[in-house]
Write a protein that holds these residues in place. Sequence first.
Motif, PDB file in Angstrom:
ATOM      1  N   GLY A  97       0.834  -1.244   0.056  1.00 26.62           N
ATOM      2  CA  GLY A  97      -0.009   0.013  -0.070  1.00 26.62           C
ATOM      3  C   GLY A  97       0.999   1.238   0.051  1.00 26.62           C
ATOM      4  N   ASN A  98       0.477   2.182   0.874  1.00 25.85           N
ATOM      5  CA  ASN A  98       1.197   3.487   0.907  1.00 25.85           C
ATOM      6  C   ASN A  98       2.382   3.376   1.855  1.00 25.85           C
ATOM      7  N   ILE A  99       3.757   3.589   1.383  1.00 23.15           N
ATOM      8  CA  ILE A  99       4.819   3.483   2.087  1.00 23.15           C
ATOM      9  C   ILE A  99       5.359   4.755   2.857  1.00 23.15           C
ATOM     10  N   GLU A 100       4.631   5.724   2.758  1.00 21.26           N
ATOM     11  CA  GLU A 100       5.139   7.180   3.006  1.00 21.26           C
ATOM     12  C   GLU A 100       5.376   7.108   4.610  1.00 21.26           C
ATOM     13  N   HIS A 101       4.958   6.288   5.571  1.00 21.26           N
ATOM     14  CA  HIS A 101       5.003   6.243   6.969  1.00 21.26           C
ATOM     15  C   HIS A 101       5.661   5.003   7.098  1.00 21.26           C
ATOM     16  N   ASP A 156       8.712  -0.457  -6.844  1.00 17.72           N
ATOM     17  CA  ASP A 156      10.436  -0.608  -7.050  1.00 17.72           C
ATOM     18  C   ASP A 156      10.860   0.186  -5.306  1.00 17.72           C
ATOM     19  N   GLU A 157      10.123   1.311  -5.221  1.00 21.88           N
ATOM     20  CA  GLU A 157      10.756   2.172  -4.115  1.00 21.88           C
ATOM     21  C   GLU A 157      10.690   1.142  -2.897  1.00 21.88           C
ATOM     22  N   ALA A 158       9.574   0.564  -2.809  1.00 22.42           N
ATOM     23  CA  ALA A 158       9.183  -0.131  -1.549  1.00 22.42           C
ATOM     24  C   ALA A 158      10.118  -1.391  -1.394  1.00 22.42           C
ATOM     25  N   MET A 159      10.479  -2.012  -2.420  1.00 23.73           N
ATOM     26  CA  MET A 159      11.176  -3.336  -2.122  1.00 23.73           C
ATOM     27  C   MET A 159      12.633  -3.141  -2.313  1.00 23.73           C
ATOM     28  N   ARG A 160      13.174  -1.734  -2.826  1.00 29.26           N
ATOM     29  CA  ARG A 160      14.455  -1.693  -3.096  1.00 29.26           C
ATOM     30  C   ARG A 160      15.361  -2.000  -1.642  1.00 29.26           C
ATOM     31  N   ALA A 198      -1.537  -1.771   8.318  1.00 25.83           N
ATOM     32  CA  ALA A 198      -2.903  -1.114   8.920  1.00 25.83           C
ATOM     33  C   ALA A 198      -2.357  -0.054   9.826  1.00 25.83           C
ATOM     34  N   TRP A 199      -2.742   1.349   9.412  1.00 22.82           N
ATOM     35  CA  TRP A 199      -2.257   2.321  10.229  1.00 22.82           C
ATOM     36  C   TRP A 199      -2.796   2.563  11.634  1.00 22.82           C
ATOM     37  N   ARG A 200      -1.808   2.858  12.270  1.00 22.57           N
ATOM     38  CA  ARG A 200      -2.324   2.993  13.793  1.00 22.57           C
ATOM     39  C   ARG A 200      -2.278   4.371  14.274  1.00 22.57           C
ATOM     40  N   ARG A 201      -3.073   5.074  14.683  1.00 16.46           N
ATOM     41  CA  ARG A 201      -3.144   6.698  15.157  1.00 16.46           C
ATOM     42  C   ARG A 201      -3.163   6.633  16.663  1.00 16.46           C
ATOM     43  N   GLY A 202      -2.125   6.574  17.201  1.00 18.03           N
ATOM     44  CA  GLY A 202      -2.045   6.735  18.891  1.00 18.03           C
ATOM     45  C   GLY A 202      -2.941   5.765  19.637  1.00 18.03           C
ATOM     46  N   HIS A 203      -3.779   6.038  20.267  1.00 20.30           N
ATOM     47  CA  HIS A 203      -4.721   5.076  20.953  1.00 20.30           C
ATOM     48  C   HIS A 203      -5.793   4.872  20.461  1.00 20.30           C
ATOM     49  N   ILE A 204      -6.029   5.287  19.184  1.00 16.27           N
ATOM     50  CA  ILE A 204      -7.413   4.971  18.628  1.00 16.27           C
ATOM     51  C   ILE A 204      -7.466   3.493  17.984  1.00 16.27           C
ATOM     52  N   GLY A 205      -6.310   3.104  17.656  1.00 14.29           N
ATOM     53  CA  GLY A 205      -6.293   1.751  17.145  1.00 14.29           C
ATOM     54  C   GLY A 205      -6.011   1.796  15.601  1.00 14.29           C
ATOM     55  N   LEU A 206      -6.050   0.672  15.142  1.00 13.95           N
ATOM     56  CA  LEU A 206      -5.673   0.608  13.600  1.00 13.95           C
ATOM     57  C   LEU A 206      -6.639   0.953  12.797  1.00 13.95           C
ATOM     58  N   GLN A 207      -6.453   1.606  11.506  1.00 14.44           N
ATOM     59  CA  GLN A 207      -7.472   1.943  10.563  1.00 14.44           C
ATOM     60  C   GLN A 207      -7.421   0.850   9.622  1.00 14.44           C
ATOM     61  N   PHE A 208      -8.453  -0.054   9.661  1.00  9.02           N
ATOM     62  CA  PHE A 208      -8.424  -1.391   8.741  1.00  9.02           C
ATOM     63  C   PHE A 208      -8.962  -1.065   7.369  1.00  9.02           C
ATOM     64  N   ALA A 224      -1.677 -11.985   8.390  1.00  3.75           N
ATOM     65  CA  ALA A 224      -0.731 -11.197   9.144  1.00  3.75           C
ATOM     66  C   ALA A 224      -1.080  -9.578   8.956  1.00  3.75           C
ATOM     67  N   VAL A 225      -1.637  -9.025  10.207  1.00  4.48           N
ATOM     68  CA  VAL A 225      -1.977  -7.579  10.233  1.00  4.48           C
ATOM     69  C   VAL A 225      -0.968  -7.126  10.773  1.00  4.48           C
ATOM     70  N   VAL A 226       0.034  -6.146  10.549  1.00  5.67           N
ATOM     71  CA  VAL A 226       1.284  -5.496  10.670  1.00  5.67           C
ATOM     72  C   VAL A 226       1.008  -3.934  11.057  1.00  5.67           C
ATOM     73  N   PRO A 227       1.018  -3.538  12.211  1.00  4.37           N
ATOM     74  CA  PRO A 227       0.585  -2.138  12.482  1.00  4.37           C
ATOM     75  C   PRO A 227       1.809  -1.050  11.928  1.00  4.37           C
ATOM     76  N   GLN A 228       1.254  -0.022  11.356  1.00  7.47           N
ATOM     77  CA  GLN A 228       1.981   1.007  11.059  1.00  7.47           C
ATOM     78  C   GLN A 228       1.701   2.300  11.744  1.00  7.47           C
ATOM     79  N   TRP A 229       2.690   3.045  12.087  1.00  7.74           N
ATOM     80  CA  TRP A 229       2.308   4.171  13.013  1.00  7.74           C
ATOM     81  C   TRP A 229       2.612   5.416  12.085  1.00  7.74           C
ATOM     82  N   ARG A 230       1.621   6.437  12.350  1.00  9.34           N
ATOM     83  CA  ARG A 230       1.424   7.499  11.739  1.00  9.34           C
ATOM     84  C   ARG A 230       1.266   8.699  12.643  1.00  9.34           C
TER      85      ARG A 230
END
Length: 230
Positions: A97-101, A156-160, A198-208, A224-230
Amino acid sequence: MSEHIVKAAAERAHARDPSVGVSTDVLPEDPERALLREAHNAAVLVMGHRGRGTVTELLLGSVSLAVAAQAYCPVVVVRGSDASLAGKCGRVVLGIGNIEHGTTPIRFAFREAQSRRSVLDAVRTWRCPAHEDTDPPLLAGTLARHHEDQAARLLDEAMREPEREYADVEVRRILVEGPAKEALLQRAAHADLLVIGAWRRGHIGLQFGQVNHALLHAADCPVAVVPQWR
């Protein structure tokens, strides 16, 4: 009853790999709360999914869903065909997905593929926005190539960097035109594991989001659901 269940589970785990240390515990409290607490000190949390039969097999239990949405570590929801559960497919599928975070889900997928000695299929989908579909054929074709090229550059950027770090993992980069849900569900039918972020925003939880919900409820392999922080 509970003691018998965990004892049987420990015996099965030991029989599968005697070199792995196994400990058991029965906690007299709400399962969601207990699992989330234990997950704070875990590398990964493994959950089953509730349901038996052709209809309920598609349903994810409320505890599994709640834990997957709130845990601070990766959560693996075990579901799927006999082949995938036995690890016979030799393939890990990764949804890009989006890899900016960050690339935490990508590196998790590489580690899993490495430990399983499996091929890693990195899947990125792309689509033309609806308002662009009505353009003249020549222009529409140019726009389609633009979106495909954009997806290829992101992949390509994500996998390099992970590819350099895990040079022994065979990687297949896959671009698919169409909805991400359909593309990943199709490939999950022939995989041992599907990895999604899945994005995690503080204590709100993941954004599925709708795609991750669909994959958790219907994938034909463990997810496998892997948290990403933003």
